[in-house]
Design a protein around this motif. Structure first.
Motif, short mmCIF file in Angstrom:
data_model
loop_
_atom_site.label_atom_id
_atom_site.label_comp_id
_atom_site.label_asym_id
_atom_site.label_seq_id
_atom_site.Cartn_x
_atom_site.Cartn_y
_atom_site.Cartn_z
N ARG A 1 0.85 -1.19 0.00
CA ARG A 1 0.00 0.00 0.00
C ARG A 1 0.89 1.24 0.00
NH1 ARG A 1 -2.89 -2.10 5.41
NH2 ARG A 1 -3.60 -4.15 4.67
N ASN A 2 0.27 2.40 -0.26
CA ASN A 2 1.06 3.63 -0.41
C ASN A 2 0.86 4.68 0.67
OD1 ASN A 2 2.22 2.73 -2.83
ND2 ASN A 2 0.49 3.49 -4.04
N ALA A 3 -0.35 4.79 1.21
CA ALA A 3 -0.67 5.93 2.07
C ALA A 3 0.09 5.89 3.40
CB ALA A 3 -2.17 5.97 2.34
N VAL A 4 0.43 7.08 3.88
CA VAL A 4 1.16 7.26 5.14
C VAL A 4 0.41 8.28 5.98
CG1 VAL A 4 3.32 8.04 6.20
CG2 VAL A 4 3.38 6.76 4.05
N VAL A 5 0.14 7.94 7.24
CA VAL A 5 -0.50 8.88 8.16
C VAL A 5 0.54 9.44 9.12
CG1 VAL A 5 -2.02 9.03 10.19
CG2 VAL A 5 -2.86 8.02 8.07
N VAL A 6 0.56 10.77 9.22
CA VAL A 6 1.36 11.49 10.20
C VAL A 6 0.41 12.39 10.99
CG1 VAL A 6 3.51 11.36 8.91
CG2 VAL A 6 1.93 13.24 8.47
N PHE A 7 0.94 13.23 11.87
CA PHE A 7 0.07 13.90 12.83
C PHE A 7 0.32 15.40 12.91
CE2 PHE A 7 -0.10 9.51 13.76
CZ PHE A 7 -1.38 9.30 14.22
N ASP A 8 -0.69 16.09 13.44
CA ASP A 8 -0.54 17.51 13.76
C ASP A 8 0.71 17.69 14.62
OD1 ASP A 8 -2.92 18.08 12.49
OD2 ASP A 8 -4.11 18.06 14.32
N ASN A 9 1.44 18.74 14.37
CA ASN A 9 2.64 19.13 15.15
C ASN A 9 3.86 18.25 14.91
OD1 ASN A 9 0.97 21.06 16.73
ND2 ASN A 9 0.15 19.19 17.65
N ALA A 10 3.74 17.28 14.00
CA ALA A 10 4.84 16.32 13.80
C ALA A 10 6.06 16.97 13.18
CB ALA A 10 4.37 15.18 12.89
N TYR A 11 7.23 16.43 13.52
CA TYR A 11 8.47 16.77 12.83
C TYR A 11 9.19 15.45 12.52
CZ TYR A 11 13.03 18.45 11.51
OH TYR A 11 14.17 18.69 10.80
N HIS A 12 9.52 15.26 11.22
CA HIS A 12 10.19 14.02 10.83
C HIS A 12 11.44 14.25 9.97
CE1 HIS A 12 7.07 11.55 12.59
NE2 HIS A 12 6.15 12.21 11.92
N GLY A 13 11.75 15.50 9.62
CA GLY A 13 12.98 15.73 8.87
C GLY A 13 12.84 16.78 7.80
N ARG A 14 13.93 16.93 7.00
CA ARG A 14 14.04 18.01 6.02
C ARG A 14 14.22 17.53 4.58
NH1 ARG A 14 15.97 23.24 8.24
NH2 ARG A 14 16.18 23.14 10.48
N THR A 15 14.20 16.22 4.34
CA THR A 15 14.23 15.72 2.96
C THR A 15 12.84 15.91 2.35
OG1 THR A 15 13.68 13.51 3.75
CG2 THR A 15 16.02 14.03 3.48
N ASN A 16 12.71 15.65 1.05
CA ASN A 16 11.42 15.93 0.41
C ASN A 16 10.28 15.15 1.03
OD1 ASN A 16 9.32 15.32 -1.99
ND2 ASN A 16 10.19 17.37 -2.20
N LEU A 17 10.46 13.83 1.22
CA LEU A 17 9.40 13.04 1.83
C LEU A 17 9.14 13.48 3.26
CD1 LEU A 17 7.37 10.69 1.88
CD2 LEU A 17 9.26 9.19 2.54
N THR A 18 10.19 13.68 4.04
CA THR A 18 9.97 14.01 5.45
C THR A 18 9.49 15.44 5.64
OG1 THR A 18 12.34 14.47 5.77
CG2 THR A 18 11.55 12.25 6.32
N MET A 19 9.76 16.34 4.68
CA MET A 19 9.13 17.66 4.75
C MET A 19 7.62 17.53 4.59
SD MET A 19 11.49 20.59 2.97
CE MET A 19 11.82 19.70 1.46
N ALA A 20 7.20 16.64 3.70
CA ALA A 20 5.76 16.40 3.55
C ALA A 20 5.16 15.86 4.84
CB ALA A 20 5.51 15.43 2.40
#
Length: 447
Positions: free
Chosen positions: A148-167
Motif C-alpha cells: 500500500r502507499n498511504a502514510v499517516v502522520v500527525f498535527d505538530n509532527a516533525y520528521h525531517g528536512r528531505t522531500n518526503l519528510t518535509m511532507a
C-alpha cells in the motif's frame, strides 16, 4: 544523581564584555561570507570544546548546555570511551561501504538494537546516516511489506528536512516554505494534545481513527508514523492510552506502526524508549541522534518479516552504518548502560519538576510536560477555555538565558515552548543552576 568527573570545569562563566566575544565575532563574520544564509546558529559563541554539561567557546566563555546538539550528546560531547573507540576504529578503516565489503561493527550495532528495542519478537535492523533517512526507509519498508502507499502522520509532527519528510513534517516555517512540491500520499491526522484538546487518550484515539477510516481507508494505508513524545512540535506527551489504542487499531487492520524515537529514544525519557512508558511495541522503530555519541548514524529496527520485505539491494546507501560511526555507537550504548543513564534522566526530571511545578501553580507556566531529560515549558494564558500562546515571553527568556550563559532551545507550532534537553551526564549542581536561572527570568519577564 551520582556526581561524575569531567575533563572540563563544570561552570557557567561569561568572560567577555559582550556576546559574541571578539574571536567568535570574527568567526561569525567569516560564516556570513562562506556559509549559506539559511544556517543561522543560535549560540552567541563558536564552540571549541565541550564536556559533561558545558560548552566552551573560542573566547573562553563557558555555557551550560540544555540542548545537547538537539538531543545528540546524551553521553557527553567528548565522552572519553566514545572518543577512544572512534580513534581506534579510524586507525583501521574510515570507510568501505557495508554493501560492498562488510565489517563486524555494523552487525554488532544491529544485534544490540534488536536486543534493546521494545518487544521480544524476532527483529532485524538497517543502519543509515540521519533521522530523516531512517524515516524515509521506514516508509519504504512499510510500503514494500503491505503493498500500500498511504502514510499517516500527525498535527505538530516533525520528521525531517528531505522531500518526503518535509511532507510528513507539520510546521511550515522554516522547514517547508519555498521547498515544494512535496511527496504525495501523506495524510495528516489529529493527535492527542491534552493541554489544548482536553480529551482522554481513548477519546483522542477515537477521533484520529475516525479521520483515518473516513478519509483514507485502512485498505490504502501502509503505515502510521508517530513520535511517542513529539519533538519540534512542542514535546507534546499524548494522553495515557492514546498510543496503545492507535497501535491496537493498526494491528487489527494490518497497518505498520512506526515509532519515531529519533529524539525521545535511548534513555532520554528515563527509559530506553518512550514507548516503554505504556509498554507498547511498535512494528518499526527509528533511532538516530544519541545513537552514536555525536557521530552520524541512524537505524530502522523492526519485525523480521517486515524488515525482509524489500528486495535484495533495496535498502542501504554509501555511508550508512559507517565503521567509525558504528564503533562510536557501540561505545555510546555501553556508556548508557554503565553510567545508568535512564536513572540519570529520571533524576533530571525530578530536579526539573521541583523548580518549575511551583511556577505552574502560580500561572507563570501553562504546562510543564515530558519525561526524563525531555521536558518542556509551554508559556501562555488560558482565555475563555483556550490557551493563548506567548511566544514573545518565550523568546525573551531564551535570549536572556543565552546572554547569561545557558543554551536552550524553543519549539512548538506557536514558538511558545522552551525545551530542556541537557546531556544525561550533566551534574546536578550545574543542572540546578541553569534551572534556577530560567525560573528567575520567567518570573521577572512574566511580571
Amino acid at each position: 544523581m551520582e556526581h561524575l568527573e569531567h575533563r572540563l570545569e563544570q561552570v557557567r562563566r561569561i568572560k567577555t564584555a559582550e556576546l559574541p566575544g571578539p574571536k567568535s565575532k570574527e568567526w561569525d563574520e567569516r560564516r556570513i561570507n562562506a556559509v549559506a544564509r539559511a544556517l543561522s546558529p543560535g549560540l552567541p559563541g563558536y564552540v571549541v570544546d565541550a564536556d559533561g554539561g558545558v560548552l566552551l567557546d573560542a573566547d573562553g566563555n563557558s555555557f551550560i548546555d540544555f540542548a545537547s546538539g538537539i538531543a545528540v550528546t546524551s553521553v557527553g560531547a567528548s565522552n572519553p570511551k566514545v572518543a577512544q573507540a572512534i580513534a581506534e576504529a579510524a586507525k583501521h578503516l574510515t570507510h568501505t561501504c557495508f554493501m560492498v565489503s562488510p565489517y563486524a561493527s555494523y552487525v554488532e550495532v544491529c544485534e544490540k538494537l534488536n536486543a534493546i528495542t521494545p518487544g521480544d519478537h524476532e527483529k532485524k535492523t538497517v543502519l543509515l546516516n540521519s533521522g530523516a533517512e531512517a524515516i524515509e526507509n521506514a516508509v519504504k519498508i512499510a510500503r514494500a511489506y503491505t503493498g500500500r502507499n498511504a502514510v499517516v502522520v500527525f498535527d505538530n509532527a516533525y520528521h525531517g528536512r528531505t522531500n518526503l519528510t518535509m511532507a510528513m513534517t507539520a510546521k511550515n516555517k522554516p522547514y517547508k516554505t519555498g521547498f515544494g512540491p512535496f511527496a504525495g500520499d501523506i495524510f495528516r491526522a489529529p493527535t492527542s494534545y491534552p493541554l489544548r484538546d482536553g480529551l482522554s487518550g481513548q477519546e483522542a484515539a477515537a477521533r484520529t481513527i475516525r479521520m483515518i477510516e473516513g478519509e483514507i481507508g485502512a485498505e490504502n494505508l501502509a503505515c502510521v508514523v508517530y513520535e511517542p513524545i513529539q519533538g519540534e512540535g512542542g514535546f507534546i506527551e499524548p494522553a495515557e492510552g492514546f498510543l496503545a489504542a492507535l497501535i491496537a487499531w493498526c494491528r487489527e487492520h494490518d497497518v505498520v506502526f512506526v515509532a519515531d524515537e529519533i529524539q525521545s529514544g535511548l534513555c532520554r525519557t528515563g527509559q530506553w524508549f518512550a514507548c516503554d512508558h505504556e509498554e507498547v511495541v511498535p512494528d518499526l522503530i527509528t533511532t538516530a541522534k544519541a545513537l552514536a555519541g555525536g557521530m552520524p548514524l541512524s537505524a530502522v529496527t523492526g519485525r523480521k518479516e517486515m524488515m525482509d520485505a524489500a528486495v535484495v539491494g533495496g535498502l542501504g546507501g554509501t555511508y550508512g552504518g559507517n565503521p567509525v560511526a558504528c564503533a562510536a555507537a557501540l561505545a555510546a550504548l555501553e556508556q548508557m548502560e554503565e553510567l545508568r543513564l535512564t536513572e540519570r534522566a529520571q533524576g533530571i526530571e525530578r530536579a526539573t519538576r521541583k523548580v518549575f511545578e511551583p511556577l505552574v501553580a502560580e500561572g507563570i507556566i501553562a504546562e510543564l510536560r515530558g519525561r526524563g531529560a525531555m521536558m518542556a515549558l509551554e508559556l501562555g494564558k488560558q482565555k475563555e477555555g483556550k490557551l493563548v500562546p506567548d511566544p514573545e515571553l518565550t523568546s525573551k527568556v531564551a535570549a536572556r538565558l543565552k546572554a547569561a550563559g545557558v543554551l536552550t532551545l524553543t519549539c512548538g507550532m506557536d514558538g511558545n515552548v522552551i525545551r530542556l534537553l541537557p546531556p544525561l551526564v550533566i551534574n546536578e549542581d550545574l543542572l540546578n543552576e541553569g534551572l534556577e536561572l530560567m525560573a528567575q527570568f520567567l518570573k521577572e519577564e512574566a511580571s
